[in-house]
Each structure stands twice: as C-alpha cells, then as structure tokens.
Scaffold this motif. Structure first.
Motif, PDB file in Angstrom:
ATOM      1  N   SER A   1      14.212 -18.058  12.103  1.00 49.96           N
ATOM      2  CA  SER A   1      12.870 -18.526  12.480  1.00 49.96           C
ATOM      3  C   SER A   1      11.764 -17.711  11.817  1.00 49.96           C
ATOM      4  CB  SER A   1      12.704 -18.465  14.001  1.00 49.96           C
ATOM      5  OG  SER A   1      12.652 -17.116  14.455  1.00 49.96           O
ATOM      6  N   MET A   2      12.123 -16.650  11.101  1.00 53.29           N
ATOM      7  CA  MET A   2      11.125 -15.859  10.386  1.00 53.29           C
ATOM      8  C   MET A   2      10.531 -16.678   9.240  1.00 53.29           C
ATOM      9  SD  MET A   2      13.049 -12.140  10.204  1.00 53.29           S
ATOM     10  CE  MET A   2      11.740 -11.439   9.169  1.00 53.29           C
ATOM     11  N   ASP A   3       9.441 -16.202   8.689  1.00 50.73           N
ATOM     12  CA  ASP A   3       8.832 -16.861   7.531  1.00 50.73           C
ATOM     13  C   ASP A   3       9.656 -16.499   6.300  1.00 50.73           C
ATOM     14  OD1 ASP A   3       7.319 -17.973   5.542  1.00 50.73           O
ATOM     15  OD2 ASP A   3       5.453 -16.931   6.054  1.00 50.73           O
TER      16      ASP A   3
ATOM     17  N   ASN B   1       8.508  -9.544   3.880  1.00 51.14           N
ATOM     18  CA  ASN B   1       9.522  -9.315   4.912  1.00 51.14           C
ATOM     19  C   ASN B   1      10.844  -8.934   4.235  1.00 51.14           C
ATOM     20  OD1 ASN B   1       7.708 -10.277   6.946  1.00 51.14           O
ATOM     21  ND2 ASN B   1       8.286 -12.378   6.412  1.00 51.14           N
TER      22      ASN B   1
ATOM     23  N   LEU C   1      14.229 -25.688   3.777  1.00 51.75           N
ATOM     24  CA  LEU C   1      12.777 -25.477   3.670  1.00 51.75           C
ATOM     25  C   LEU C   1      12.245 -25.802   2.274  1.00 51.75           C
ATOM     26  CD1 LEU C   1      12.579 -22.057   5.577  1.00 51.75           C
ATOM     27  CD2 LEU C   1      11.802 -24.296   6.419  1.00 51.75           C
TER      28      LEU C   1
ATOM     29  N   SER D   1       9.829 -17.941   3.517  1.00 54.62           N
ATOM     30  CA  SER D   1       9.126 -18.118   2.249  1.00 54.62           C
ATOM     31  C   SER D   1       8.525 -16.802   1.768  1.00 54.62           C
ATOM     32  CB  SER D   1       8.029 -19.179   2.389  1.00 54.62           C
ATOM     33  OG  SER D   1       6.974 -18.719   3.221  1.00 54.62           O
ATOM     34  N   ARG D   2       8.341 -15.870   2.694  1.00 56.34           N
ATOM     35  CA  ARG D   2       7.769 -14.568   2.346  1.00 56.34           C
ATOM     36  C   ARG D   2       8.773 -13.451   2.604  1.00 56.34           C
ATOM     37  NH1 ARG D   2       1.425 -14.724   3.227  1.00 56.34           N
ATOM     38  NH2 ARG D   2       1.765 -12.562   2.640  1.00 56.34           N
ATOM     39  N   SER D   3      10.052 -13.772   2.444  1.00 55.61           N
ATOM     40  CA  SER D   3      11.109 -12.805   2.748  1.00 55.61           C
ATOM     41  C   SER D   3      12.014 -12.578   1.553  1.00 55.61           C
ATOM     42  CB  SER D   3      11.961 -13.289   3.935  1.00 55.61           C
ATOM     43  OG  SER D   3      11.169 -13.437   5.102  1.00 55.61           O
TER      44      SER D   3
END
Length: 503
Positions: A114-116, A74, A148, A118-120
C-alpha cells in the motif's frame, strides 16, 4: 576507539584467545576443526571488508544517485537474517527511514504493497538467491508494480552472489545488481554489499562505517585486543552457562543475536543471546552485556562500525574455542523443508479447544491450564516464537517479560519467520533445554503469492507448523496458541495473573 570492561579473565583463556586471534588474522581455515575447514576456506572474506568494501563505494554512489534522479525516496528492503538486520540497525543509528520486509505475515506484506511504490526503490537481498521469503516478496512486488503500470526494472535493485539463481534472473529481466562477496557469509556481511547499499540508498554515509571498522581491524592484531577480551569473557561464561543478556540501542542486539545464535548453536553447544530493553537483576547463570551505558558484566562503548567488526571477530573466536563451525547453519534448512512438505500436502488443519479468543492447539485444556502445565516443564530457557505482525502487534514483546517473571527462566522473543534465520538454529542445534511457546493468528486480510496456489498466510502457518514438527521431533516442551481477534490481550491478561516465580 573501543572501550571494553569485562569480568576478571583467567590467564589460560586469555592466552588461548590471543593464540586463536593470531590464527584468525592469518585466515587459518583449520581454526574451527577439520570438519569446518571447507566452509571456512570459502567464508573468511569478512576479515577484509573494512578495506575491500571500499571498491563497492562507486557503484553504491551510482545507484544512490540513480534513485535520487528518479525521486525514489522510499527504501523497501526484502531480506532475511543477515541480509536485513545490519541495514536496519545502521539506519536506526543514523535516524534514516527504511522499510524492512522480513515477514510472511499478510498484514505486513499488504502494508508494504500500500506504500507509494512509484516513489520507492525496492532492494531484494539474498546471498544464495534462493531464500524463500525474498522470492515471494519479489514476486508480489513485481505484480503490484505492473498492476500500477510501473516497470519493475525502474524500481528493483538486487543484492546477491554472482551466478546465483537470483543474479541470473536479474540479468534476464534487466534489474540493477550489486554482487555480494561470495567469500562472506550472510551474518558476517554487515560491512559488505547487503549492509551498505540499502543504508546508502536511505541516505547514510557508509564510508564512515568502513573507516571505524578499519581502525578496529588494526587494533585486533594486538595482544589482549578488545576482540580477544570479549571472546574470552563469552567463552569463560559459556563454560558454565549458555545464556547472555544484551541491552543495546537501535536494534543492535537483534543483529548480535543472529550472529551469536546462528554461529554457535550447533552440535549441542551454543551461547543463547537474550535481547532485552534494559538489563534485569543480576543472575549468575546469565551474562549481562551492556552496550547502552548501563552497568553489566561486560560493558562496551564503540561506534557502530567498530561494533560490527568486534562482534564478528569475537564470535569467530568463540566458535573456535567451542570447536563448532562458525559459518554453517545446518538446522535452518530443516524447518524450510518441513514447511514445504506441509504446503504441498495442504495439511494445515488444527485440532484444539477454544478458550475465549485463544485456541489451544492439540489440547483440550483452558489457556491458563495449558500455560501453567507448560511452565511446570521448563528446565532451561523459554523461547517465544510469534508468527504475528511485528508492527501492529508489537505489544506481544511484553510476553517475554511476563513469562520470565512467572517462570524464573531466561526467556527470548522472536518474530516469525525472522527468528528462523537467527535463534531458530540454536533452538534445534544448540543445547536441547528450550521450552517453546508458538503463537499464530487468524488474518482477515490475505495476499495471494503470484504464480502459486498459496497465500502468504498459508505460507506463514506452514512455516510455523514446520518449526513445530522440528522442535517436537526433539521431544522439547512445546505449546502452540492460535490467537483470534482479541486473543493477544487475553493472553497478556492470563500471564499477568500468574504467580511470580519463587526462585
């Protein structure tokens, strides 16, 4: 190869633009007048970007490889104006996903949070390193990552000038940095670091943009080049009317809007771009520009890389013709200063009357009465300034069409605070003939700005209030509607029921 069709151009203005073009190619800093020479001396690096930006490609490739190795699929980009508009357009043209955060609306901020994450990969782009919106975005995203259990240094990439406050901060906390060229202004940086890196992280082969732009650059050295013809057509129209309507694919018009409005709109002069989904009926006061295959006064077919350099050249030439500084934005800081004063004084109270779901601020009339009176005072153009969520409340864009239909006046639409870094300059620095409809709203969800006593909604309302004060100080026609739940639907219905303009 760029293909361009323009109205018939006078030999006088063509000769002038050809002469100015030779001086631009030679980087003559006196082109915009002695008052602008200091800025121009420091801001002509964009002419070299089709070539000089190739030196960035190894670093860009390395950062893209790093993001892939960490499965950061992302791409979140926080940037205002020139720091986000170009990559948004590039990714749209190439059908690549990128999340643009260019708002202080708490709903938009919350959606990104609210996006992920950890993958951004999170790109913070600010040439000056002091842009208010990007600073608060950085703070809230850092806080969320730590919440997080994630290390921000494993997700952040910074784009800023060397030795800016943001560059110094990034170095201190260990963030990856790609420096922007200090000799390139933000709105002329589409082919620089801020345009290329976010796009490459999203999967775009940005070398193709540079290839196309380099070919265009060579053609602009010739007489009667596409840049000369475009600048001449814009200048010829601007001598009589300050309005140009642009229909384009994939948000290119939004990028052109900022470039033209912020560059030309000062000293009471300017050409106001009006971004439309499709060109309307012909009006002599509005120059129609078709970039999407439609018929218009000006028709252009070009690749995206060619468009970027074409419009930068044409804008610089138009500003030289107008004798305005193409590289400053003197009235952008004004709203920021007023907003900061309002925040610090905590004076955010409104006085007005409720009409259903619409609060008519500073007025005791109904919404329909206030709008009717507002429209009766229009004598130039209308600017709709929507401090709303541009995704969830995207239907607000229909207000532009409805107001233009009811008033007969050219009408622009901008999302706040994004437009403050774009048409906001021409609103206050250009011809003072605008009438402004400001929309704010209630928010049931808010987001606290870390290490601050304010929330994003408070900041958003202060930005709106600061702009209101700046416009009212110029005695411009102004109406502020504060929308409660269902207020946007009520406003649309009210405008639909207004009579059409008779002329």
């Amino acid at each position: 190869m760029i293909q361009i069709r323009t109205p018939e151009l006078s030999a006088v203005i063509l000769d002038e633009m050809n002469a100015l073009s030779k001086r631009l190619a030679a980087k003559d800093e006196s082109l915009w007048g002695s008052h602008a020479s200091t800025d121009a001396e420091q801001r002509l690096g964009w002419l070299d970007l089709p070539t000089s930006s190739r030196t960035l490609l190894p670093a860009i490739d390395s950062l893209a490889a790093w993001a892939r190795s960490r499965n950061l699929e992302n791409v979140i980009l926080s940037g205002m104006g020139g720091s986000s508009l170009a990559p948004e357009v590039i990714c749209a043209f190439e059908h690549k996903r990128i999340e643009i955060l260019d708002s202080t609306d708490p709903h938009q901020v919350a959606r990104v949070l609210s996006m992920d994450l950890s993958r951004s990969v999170i790109v913070i782009a600010s040439k000056s390193g002091t842009t208010l919106e990007t600073l608060v975005h950085r703070a809230v995203l850092e806080s969320k990552l730590r919440e997080l259990g994630l290390d921000p240094a494993g997700h952040f990439v910074i784009i800023t000038d060397p030795e800016s406050p943001l560059a110094e901060y990034a170095d201190r906390v260990g963030y990856r940095v790609l420096h922007s060229d200090p000799h390139v202004g933000g709105r002329f940086s589409a082919l620089g670091a801020s345009g290329l890196l976010p796009s490459a992280l999203a999967g775009v082969d940005v070398s193709e943009l540079l290839d196309d732009a380099q070919g265009a650059a060579h053609s602009f050295l010739l007489a009667d080049s596409p840049a000369v013809k475009l600048a001449a057509a814009l200048a010829q129209h601007a001598q009589r009317f300050p309005f140009a309507e642009i229909a384009s694919p994939h948000g290119l018009g939004d990028w052109i809007e900022q470039l033209l409005a912020e560059s030309t709109g000062k000293e009471g002069k300017g050409l106001l771009p009006i971004v439309v989904p499709a060109l309307g009926s012909a009006r002599p006061e509005v120059l129609s520009i078709a970039l999407n295959g439609e018929s218009g006064d000006i028709e252009i077919a070009a690749t995206l890389g060619e468009h970027f350099l074409l419009w930068e050249w044409a804008t610089a030439l138009l500003c030289a013709h107008m004798r305005v500084n193409a590289f400053d934005q003197p009235n952008v800081a004004e709203t920021k200063e007023r907003a900061n004063a309002i925040l610090n004084s905590q004076q955010l109270a409104r006085n007005g009357s409720m009409d259903g779901k619409i609060e008519v601020v500073g007025d005791q009339r109904s919404a329909a009465q206030a709008i009717t009176e507002f429209l009766s005072q229009v004598h130039g153009y209308i600017g709709v300034m929507a401090f709303l969520d541009r995704e969830k409340e995207s239907r607000a864009k229909i207000l532009r069409t409805l107001l233009e239909r009811s008033s007969g006046a050219p009408t622009t639409f901008g999302w706040g605070p994004r437009f403050l870094h774009s048409t906001g300059q021409i609103h206050k620095g250009g011809p003072l003939i605008g009438s402004f409809l400001q929309l704010t709203t209630e928010r049931d969800e808010d987001v606290v700005i870390p290490e601050s006593q304010f929330t994003f909604h408070q900041l958003q309302l202060a930005q709106a209030a600061g702009d209101e004060l700046a416009l009212k100080s110029r005695n411009l026609n102004f109406l502020h509607l504060h929308l409660h739940e269902g207020g946007l639907d009520q406003l649309v219905e009210t405008l639909i029921n207004l009579p059409r303009a008779t002329s």
